[in-house]
Write a protein that holds these residues in place. Structure first.
Motif, PDB file in Angstrom:
ATOM      1  N   MET A   1       0.855  -1.181   0.000  1.00 58.65           N
ATOM      2  CA  MET A   1       0.000   0.000   0.000  1.00 58.65           C
ATOM      3  C   MET A   1       0.892   1.232   0.000  1.00 58.65           C
ATOM      4  N   GLY A   2       0.655   2.125  -0.932  1.00 59.79           N
ATOM      5  CA  GLY A   2       1.467   3.336  -1.046  1.00 59.79           C
ATOM      6  C   GLY A   2       0.883   4.497  -0.272  1.00 59.79           C
ATOM      7  N   ASP A   3       1.390   5.651  -0.548  1.00 57.28           N
ATOM      8  CA  ASP A   3       0.919   6.877   0.082  1.00 57.28           C
ATOM      9  C   ASP A   3      -0.416   7.271  -0.555  1.00 57.28           C
ATOM     10  N   PRO A   4      -1.443   7.570   0.256  1.00 53.97           N
ATOM     11  CA  PRO A   4      -2.751   7.902  -0.316  1.00 53.97           C
ATOM     12  C   PRO A   4      -2.759   9.208  -1.108  1.00 53.97           C
ATOM     13  N   SER A   5      -1.757  10.053  -0.915  1.00 56.09           N
ATOM     14  CA  SER A   5      -1.757  11.330  -1.634  1.00 56.09           C
ATOM     15  C   SER A   5      -1.630  11.127  -3.138  1.00 56.09           C
ATOM     16  N   LEU A   6      -0.948  10.068  -3.566  1.00 60.46           N
ATOM     17  CA  LEU A   6      -0.828   9.808  -5.003  1.00 60.46           C
ATOM     18  C   LEU A   6      -2.183   9.447  -5.608  1.00 60.46           C
ATOM     19  N   ASP A   7      -2.926   8.570  -4.939  1.00 62.44           N
ATOM     20  CA  ASP A   7      -4.250   8.197  -5.443  1.00 62.44           C
ATOM     21  C   ASP A   7      -5.219   9.381  -5.385  1.00 62.44           C
ATOM     22  N   LEU A   8      -5.101  10.193  -4.336  1.00 63.13           N
ATOM     23  CA  LEU A   8      -5.943  11.391  -4.241  1.00 63.13           C
ATOM     24  C   LEU A   8      -5.590  12.371  -5.349  1.00 63.13           C
ATOM     25  N   GLN A   9      -4.307  12.553  -5.621  1.00 54.97           N
ATOM     26  CA  GLN A   9      -3.868  13.451  -6.687  1.00 54.97           C
ATOM     27  C   GLN A   9      -4.451  13.020  -8.028  1.00 54.97           C
ATOM     28  N   LYS A  10      -4.417  11.731  -8.311  1.00 55.08           N
ATOM     29  CA  LYS A  10      -4.983  11.220  -9.568  1.00 55.08           C
ATOM     30  C   LYS A  10      -6.476  11.515  -9.649  1.00 55.08           C
ATOM     31  N   ALA A  11      -7.187  11.291  -8.543  1.00 54.47           N
ATOM     32  CA  ALA A  11      -8.642  11.504  -8.528  1.00 54.47           C
ATOM     33  C   ALA A  11      -8.989  12.986  -8.679  1.00 54.47           C
ATOM     34  N   ILE A  12      -8.244  13.865  -8.010  1.00 61.20           N
ATOM     35  CA  ILE A  12      -8.477  15.302  -8.132  1.00 61.20           C
ATOM     36  C   ILE A  12      -8.196  15.755  -9.562  1.00 61.20           C
ATOM     37  N   ASN A  13      -7.104  15.287 -10.135  1.00 61.11           N
ATOM     38  CA  ASN A  13      -6.742  15.632 -11.512  1.00 61.11           C
ATOM     39  C   ASN A  13      -7.890  15.278 -12.459  1.00 61.11           C
ATOM     40  N   LEU A  14      -8.394  14.076 -12.356  1.00 60.72           N
ATOM     41  CA  LEU A  14      -9.489  13.633 -13.219  1.00 60.72           C
ATOM     42  C   LEU A  14     -10.734  14.495 -13.015  1.00 60.72           C
ATOM     43  N   ARG A  15     -11.081  14.775 -11.759  1.00 66.06           N
ATOM     44  CA  ARG A  15     -12.283  15.575 -11.467  1.00 66.06           C
ATOM     45  C   ARG A  15     -12.148  16.980 -12.045  1.00 66.06           C
ATOM     46  N   LEU A  16     -11.003  17.623 -11.867  1.00 65.06           N
ATOM     47  CA  LEU A  16     -10.835  18.992 -12.369  1.00 65.06           C
ATOM     48  C   LEU A  16     -10.817  19.029 -13.889  1.00 65.06           C
ATOM     49  N   ARG A  17     -10.186  18.045 -14.523  1.00 66.77           N
ATOM     50  CA  ARG A  17     -10.176  17.981 -15.989  1.00 66.77           C
ATOM     51  C   ARG A  17     -11.591  17.797 -16.534  1.00 66.77           C
TER      52      ARG A  17
ATOM     53  N   LEU B   1      -1.439  21.159  -9.850  1.00 67.20           N
ATOM     54  CA  LEU B   1      -1.546  20.338  -8.650  1.00 67.20           C
ATOM     55  C   LEU B   1      -0.290  20.599  -7.837  1.00 67.20           C
ATOM     56  N   GLY B   2      -0.452  21.217  -6.698  1.00 66.25           N
ATOM     57  CA  GLY B   2       0.691  21.674  -5.921  1.00 66.25           C
ATOM     58  C   GLY B   2       1.157  20.677  -4.891  1.00 66.25           C
ATOM     59  N   GLU B   3       1.277  21.149  -3.694  1.00 64.08           N
ATOM     60  CA  GLU B   3       1.866  20.384  -2.612  1.00 64.08           C
ATOM     61  C   GLU B   3       0.820  19.502  -1.929  1.00 64.08           C
ATOM     62  N   PHE B   4       1.267  18.335  -1.487  1.00 63.78           N
ATOM     63  CA  PHE B   4       0.411  17.408  -0.742  1.00 63.78           C
ATOM     64  C   PHE B   4       1.114  17.050   0.560  1.00 63.78           C
ATOM     65  N   GLN B   5       0.342  16.886   1.617  1.00 64.79           N
ATOM     66  CA  GLN B   5       0.879  16.475   2.907  1.00 64.79           C
ATOM     67  C   GLN B   5      -0.027  15.382   3.463  1.00 64.79           C
ATOM     68  N   THR B   6       0.570  14.297   3.940  1.00 66.66           N
ATOM     69  CA  THR B   6      -0.186  13.175   4.484  1.00 66.66           C
ATOM     70  C   THR B   6       0.114  13.044   5.972  1.00 66.66           C
ATOM     71  N   LEU B   7      -0.952  12.975   6.785  1.00 66.69           N
ATOM     72  CA  LEU B   7      -0.808  12.838   8.232  1.00 66.69           C
ATOM     73  C   LEU B   7      -1.636  11.663   8.725  1.00 66.69           C
ATOM     74  N   ASP B   8      -1.085  10.906   9.633  1.00 63.79           N
ATOM     75  CA  ASP B   8      -1.850   9.850  10.299  1.00 63.79           C
ATOM     76  C   ASP B   8      -2.897  10.542  11.166  1.00 63.79           C
TER      77      ASP B   8
END
Length: 132
Positions: A1-17, A42-49
């Motif tokens: 399982m990777g960092d969720p910010s990558l999957d979120l970035q992909k989903a945001i990119n698709l939604r905005l496009r 798509l700028g900076e992302f930060q992931t926190l537990d």
């Protein structure tokens, strides 16, 4: 399982496009040198537990940028409003590893760049996700 910010970035990119016609599909992770205005970066992302022991949840902060060279700030503020609308109460697909729970707009800042021509909006969103 990777960092969720990558999957979120992909989903945001698709939604905005999909949802923001004003930028004509110009949504970038890395902005090309010869890009036409307006566009979204798509700028900076930060992931926190999230600190809960009962589930593997995360908070992901996403910073998004809108850029315009139209006279005044009308265009950049219109695009920023469309970005908030596109992500408000969105149901984003994060793939098989992460369950999307919610995304909320935190703040928007409007800036005039030193070049005297470019307007810039900086939007921050907070998403909650959990391991699937």
């Amino acid at each position: 399982m990777g960092d969720p910010s990558l999957d979120l970035q992909k989903a945001i990119n698709l939604r905005l496009r999909t949802d923001i016609a004003a930028v004509d599909n110009r949504v970038f992770d890395r902005v090309p040198a010869d890009v036409a205005f307006p566009y979204i970066e798509l700028g900076e992302f930060q992931t926190l537990d999230d600190g809960a022991q009962c589930h593997d949840g995360m908070e992901v902060y996403a910073t998004l940028h809108a850029w315009s060279r139209a006279i005044g700030q009308v265009e950049v503020k219109t695009i920023a409003g469309a970005m908030r609308g596109a992500l408000r109460e969105a149901e984003l697909d994060l793939g098989p590893d992460w369950q999307f729970l919610e995304i909320a707009h935190q703040d928007t800042r409007y800036l005039k760049d030193p070049d005297g021509v470019t307007s810039h909006a900086v939007l921050t969103f907070k998403a909650l996700v959990a391991a699937a």
